[in-house]
Scaffold this active site. Structure first.
Site, PDB file in Angstrom:
ATOM      1  CG  PHE A   1      -3.014   6.369   1.905  1.00  0.00           C
ATOM      2  CD1 PHE A   1      -4.311   6.040   2.232  1.00  0.00           C
ATOM      3  CD2 PHE A   1      -3.086   7.551   0.975  1.00  0.00           C
ATOM      4  CE1 PHE A   1      -5.315   6.400   1.897  1.00  0.00           C
ATOM      5  CE2 PHE A   1      -4.555   8.095   0.539  1.00  0.00           C
ATOM      6  CZ  PHE A   1      -5.532   7.453   1.201  1.00  0.00           C
TER       7      PHE A   1
ATOM      8  CG  HIS B   1      -8.140   5.143   5.612  1.00  0.00           C
ATOM      9  ND1 HIS B   1      -7.098   4.429   5.717  1.00  0.00           N
ATOM     10  CD2 HIS B   1      -8.978   4.937   4.494  1.00  0.00           C
ATOM     11  CE1 HIS B   1      -7.178   3.581   4.829  1.00  0.00           C
ATOM     12  NE2 HIS B   1      -8.037   3.755   3.824  1.00  0.00           N
TER      13      HIS B   1
ATOM     14  CG  HIS C   1      -2.100   0.937   1.259  1.00  0.00           C
ATOM     15  ND1 HIS C   1      -1.980   2.214   1.706  1.00  0.00           N
ATOM     16  CD2 HIS C   1      -3.085   0.980   0.119  1.00  0.00           C
ATOM     17  CE1 HIS C   1      -3.315   2.798   1.531  1.00  0.00           C
ATOM     18  NE2 HIS C   1      -3.838   2.074   0.490  1.00  0.00           N
TER      19      HIS C   1
ATOM     20  CG  HIS D   1      -9.604  -0.591   1.290  1.00  0.00           C
ATOM     21  ND1 HIS D   1      -9.959   0.045   0.193  1.00  0.00           N
ATOM     22  CD2 HIS D   1      -9.193   0.397   2.229  1.00  0.00           C
ATOM     23  CE1 HIS D   1      -9.657   1.399   0.350  1.00  0.00           C
ATOM     24  NE2 HIS D   1      -9.224   1.426   1.457  1.00  0.00           N
TER      25      HIS D   1
ATOM     26  CG  HIS E   1      -7.877   0.194  -2.537  1.00  0.00           C
ATOM     27  ND1 HIS E   1      -7.525   1.297  -3.342  1.00  0.00           N
ATOM     28  CD2 HIS E   1      -6.870   0.407  -1.504  1.00  0.00           C
ATOM     29  CE1 HIS E   1      -6.781   1.977  -2.740  1.00  0.00           C
ATOM     30  NE2 HIS E   1      -6.292   1.606  -1.660  1.00  0.00           N
TER      31      HIS E   1
HETATM   32 CU1  C2O Z   1      -5.554   2.853  -0.478  1.00  0.00          CU
HETATM   33 CU2  C2O Z   1      -8.059   3.279   1.716  1.00  0.00          CU
HETATM   34  O1  C2O Z   1      -6.666   3.294   1.067  1.00  0.00           O
END
Ligand code: C2O
Length: 582
Positions: free
Chosen positions: A346, A325, A170, A359, A200
Site C-alpha cells: 500500500f 495488487h 495512499h 481502482h 478510493h
Molecule cells: Cu488502497 Cu487497492 O488499495
C-alpha cells in the site's frame, strides 16, 4: 432451465445499469440455450471465454444460476458512536511489514481546510472508458497529463498535486502514519472496513480532476482496467509501453504482455489460460453476487471513531482487488523492492499509474453492485458511515474535507463508466454429479469432526466435518471465525464444501465456497483477528445436502498458510443482518 434464467434475471435491472450504454445487459440478452448448460459441463463455456480473450464479447453463452457462496465480514466492533476523522497534523512514521519506512508520506499540512462542495454535475458526465479500448487521441492526452503531474515533482516537490505527493496520499491513509483524532495509538486506516470503497472513490475523483486541470480538459476521465471481462484480462497495453509516462518498471515482468490476470492470485498459478479465465469469472460471480447476503459483507465491516483499525474486508476488497495488487507488484525481493513494490504494497501502490486504473474497476464494481437488483443490496444508512471524513488536496491545491455521504452517487460527482458486457453476472459452475456426493459421504468416516481440531494452523489443507444447523432445505452460512494472521504477509486461503477432489486448481466448481486474501501491510497495531461468513444457500442447491446433518469443509492454504490460524468453523442459519444498527 427456465428457472435458472429467471433467477439470474432477478439480479440485474438492465435498463438501470449505466447511463452510457452501447449494449443492454441481461441474462436474457445472452440467449443461452439450455443445451449449453445441460450438456457441456463447462466445455462450451470455456471455449467462448477464450474467444473473449481475442477481444470478442466471448462469454455470451455463459449461463447462470447464481450459485451460492457468500463471504462476509463479521464485525468485532462495538456499536459506533461517532464517525472517524483524520487529522493531517497528527502524522508520523509509515510502516511496511515490521519496518518503519524511511520515507515521509505525510501530506503537506494547512490550517486552511475547506468543506468541499461538489460542483454542479456537468451536462455531460465524464466517461471512464475501458483501458484496453481507448483511442490514440485519448492516450496522448492521458500521457501528457501524467507527464505534467510528474513534472510537478521536479519543479515543486511540495505541490500536493504532484505525482509523488498523490502517491503518498495512499501511504498516508494506509501504512499507519496517521492516528485517529483523539485516539493515541489507533491508526486511521482506509482498508479492511466500510471506508474502502468511499475512500478510493474520492481519491480517484481528485486525482482525475488534477490530471484534467493540468491539461486544461475538464472532461478528462481516467480509464478503467476491465479485468472482469475476458477481453480486459491482461495488463492494459497503454501501461506496458516503457516509453510512456504510464509505465512503471517496478512490476512483475512475468505478468506483462499477454499474461492472463489471476483474480484468485496465488504464487502457484494455474498455467492454463482457460482455467485462469474460468476461475476469474467464477471469482467475480462469487464476490459480487452469490457470496453476499448482506450489505456489510460486500462493503466491509463498520469502522468508526475509536474502532480498532481493520475490522474486516468486504468480498471485493479481499478478492479481485487484493489479487490484482499482488499480481502486478514485483516479486524480486531485492533490498530495494522487498515489499512487493509498487502495486504489491500500500505505501508504494500509488506510484504506479496502473493503480488508478485498477481502482477504476474496483470503483466500477461498487457501481455495478449498487445496480444489482437483489434483495440484499441496500446502501449503508448509518450516520457513522455517511459522516466519515477524509482530507484531500483538490485540483487548485486547496486542502478540502469531504464526507462519505457525498460520494455514494457517482453521477453527482460528474462521472460514469462506459458500459461493457458483464460476463460473470450469470456465470455458473458445472453442477456436482450425484455420484461425487455419494463418494464423499462414504469417505466421511476418516474426516475428523471440527471440534477435535480447533484451533488449527493452515500449514496443510484442512478437511473437517461440520454439523449443519438443521436438516432439510435450509439457508445456512459457513462462519470461519478468529482468522488470526500475520498482516505483514500476503495471506490467502480458499474454501470448498463437500469437495472430494484433491486438485484445487479449478474454482469453477459447485463446491467452491469462497476466499480470504490480504495485501501485506504493517501498521502500528498488532495482529488482528477477523471472521468471514460464506453464504451456502445456493451452493446447497447445487450439491444437494438436504438430507445430511453434516457437511465437509475443506480449507486450502494458498499463501503463507503457516501464518494463518483459524479459531472456529461453524454453520449457522443465513442472515441478512441489517446495517442500520451501526
Ligand atoms: Cu488502497 Cu487497492 O488499495
Amino acid at each position: 432451465m427456465a428457472s435458472l434464467q429467471a433467477s439470474c434475471i432477478l439480479f440485474a435491472k438492465p435498463s438501470k445499469l449505466f447511463t452510457y450504454h452501447s449494449f443492454q445487459v441481461s441474462c436474457n440478452a445472452k440467449k443461452a440455450s439450455s443445451q449449453d448448460v445441460e450438456t457441456s459441463q463447462g466445455r462450451i463455456d470455456r471455449r467462448n471465454v477464450l474467444i473473449g480473450l481475442g477481444g470478442l464479447y466471448g462469454a455470451s453463452n455463459l449461463v447462470s444460476n447464481p450459485l451460492a457462496y457468500a463471504d462476509t465480514v463479521k464485525s468485532e466492533s462495538e456499536k459506533c458512536t461517532d464517525p472517524v476523522k483524520p487529522d493531517f497534523k497528527n502524522c508520523g512514521t509509515a510502516y511496511a511489514e515490521n519496518d518503519p519506512l524511511n520515507i515521509n508520506c505525510c501530506p503537506p499540512d494547512s490550517d486552511n481546510i475547506i468543506d468541499y462542495e461538489l460542483p454542479r454535475p456537468p451536462q455531460r458526465l465524464r466517461v471512464r472508458q475501458p483501458a484496453h479500448m481507448v483511442g490514440k487521441e485519448y492516450i496522448a492526452k492521458y500521457e501528457e497529463a501524467v507527464r505534467l503531474m510528474k513534472e510537478l515533482d521536479k519543479t515543486n516537490p511540495n505541490d500536493p498535486r504532484g505525482f509523488m505527493q498523490q502517491a503518498n496520499v495512499h501511504c498516508a491513509y494506509c501504512n499507519g502514519p496517521h492516528e485517529q483524532v483523539g485516539h493515541k495509538g489507533l491508526d486511521f486506516q482506509v482498508h479492511e472496513s466500510w471506508l474502502f470503497f468511499p475512500f478510493h472513490r474520492w481519491y480517484l475523483y481528485f486525482y482525475e480532476r488534477i490530471l484534467g486541470s493540468l491539461i486544461g480538459d475538464p472532461d478528462f476521465a481516467l480509464p478503467y482496467w476491465n479485468w472482469d471481462h475476458p477481453a480486459g484480462m491482461t495488463m492494459p497495453p497503454i501501461f506496458d509501453n516503457p516509453r510512456s509516462p504510464l509505465y512503471d518498471a517496478v512490476r512483475d515482468p512475468n505478468n506483462r504482455g499477454s499474461a492472463v490476470v489471476n483474480l484468485n492470485y496465488t504464487s502457484s498459478e494455474p498455467t492454463n489460460d482457460l482455467t485462469l479465465v474460468a476461475n476469474n469469472l467464477r471469482t467475480m460471480n462469487s464476490e459480487m453476487i452469490t457470496s453476499v447476503n448482506n450489505t456489510l459483507q460486500f462493503m466491509g465491516a463498520p469502522y468508526c471513531d475509536g474502532s480498532n483499525p481493520r475490522p474486516g474486508m468486504g468480498t471485493s476488497e479481499r478478492g479481485s482487488h487484493t489479487a490484482i495488487h499482488i499480481w502486478v507488484g514485483t516479486k524480486d525481493k531485492t533490498e530495494e523492492h522487498k515489499y512487493n513494490e509498487d502495486l504489491g504494497n500500500f505505501y508504494s501502490a500509488g506510484r504506479d499509474p496502473l493503480f488508478y486504473c485498477h481502482h477504476g474497476n474496483v470503483d466500477r464494481m461498487w457501481t455495478i453492485w449498487r445496480e444489482l437488483d437483489t434483495p440484499v443490496r441496500k446502501d449503508i444508512t448509518s450516520p457513522n458511515y455517511l459522516n466519515a471524513q477524509f482530507l484531500f488536496y483538490d485540483e487548485n491545491a486547496r486542502l478540502v474535507r469531504v464526507k462519505v455521504a457525498d460520494c455514494v452517487d457517482q453521477e453527482k460527482m460528474g462521472y460514469t463508466y462506459q458500459y461493457m458486457p458483464i460476463p460473470w453476472l450469470c456465470y455458473r459452475p458445472p453442477k456436482e454429479e450425484a455420484e461425487a456426493k455419494a463418494r464423499i459421504m462414504k469417505k466421511i468416516s476418516d474426516i475428523p469432526n471440527v471440534a477435535a481440531v480447533l484451533p488449527i494452523t493452515l500449514k496443510n489443507t484442512v478437511r473437517v466435518l461440520v454439523p449443519k444447523s438443521a436438516k432439510g432445505k435450509v439457508s445456512e452460512q459457513l462462519v470461519i471465525e478468529d482468522i488470526e494472521r500475520d498482516t505483514t504477509k500476503f495471506i490467502k486461503f480458499d474454501v470448498f464444501v463437500n469437495d472430494e477432489d484433491e486438485d484445487f486448481e479449478a474454482l469453477d466448481r459447485a463446491e467452491y465456497a469462497g476466499t480470504f486474501a490480504q495485501v501485506p501491510h504493517r501498521t502500528k497495531n498488532e495482529k488482528s483477528k477477523s471472521s468471514i461468513s460464506l453464504d451456502l444457500t445456493q451452493l446447497y442447491d447445487n450439491i444437494d445436502v438436504t438430507d445430511d446433518d453434516t457437511i465437509v469443509v475443506t480449507i486450502v492454504p494458498r499463501s503463507n498458510g503457516e501464518d494463518i490460524t483459524i479459531g472456529g468453523i461453524k454453520i449457522v442459519p443465513a442472515s441478512s443482518e441489517s446495517n442500520d444498527d451501526y
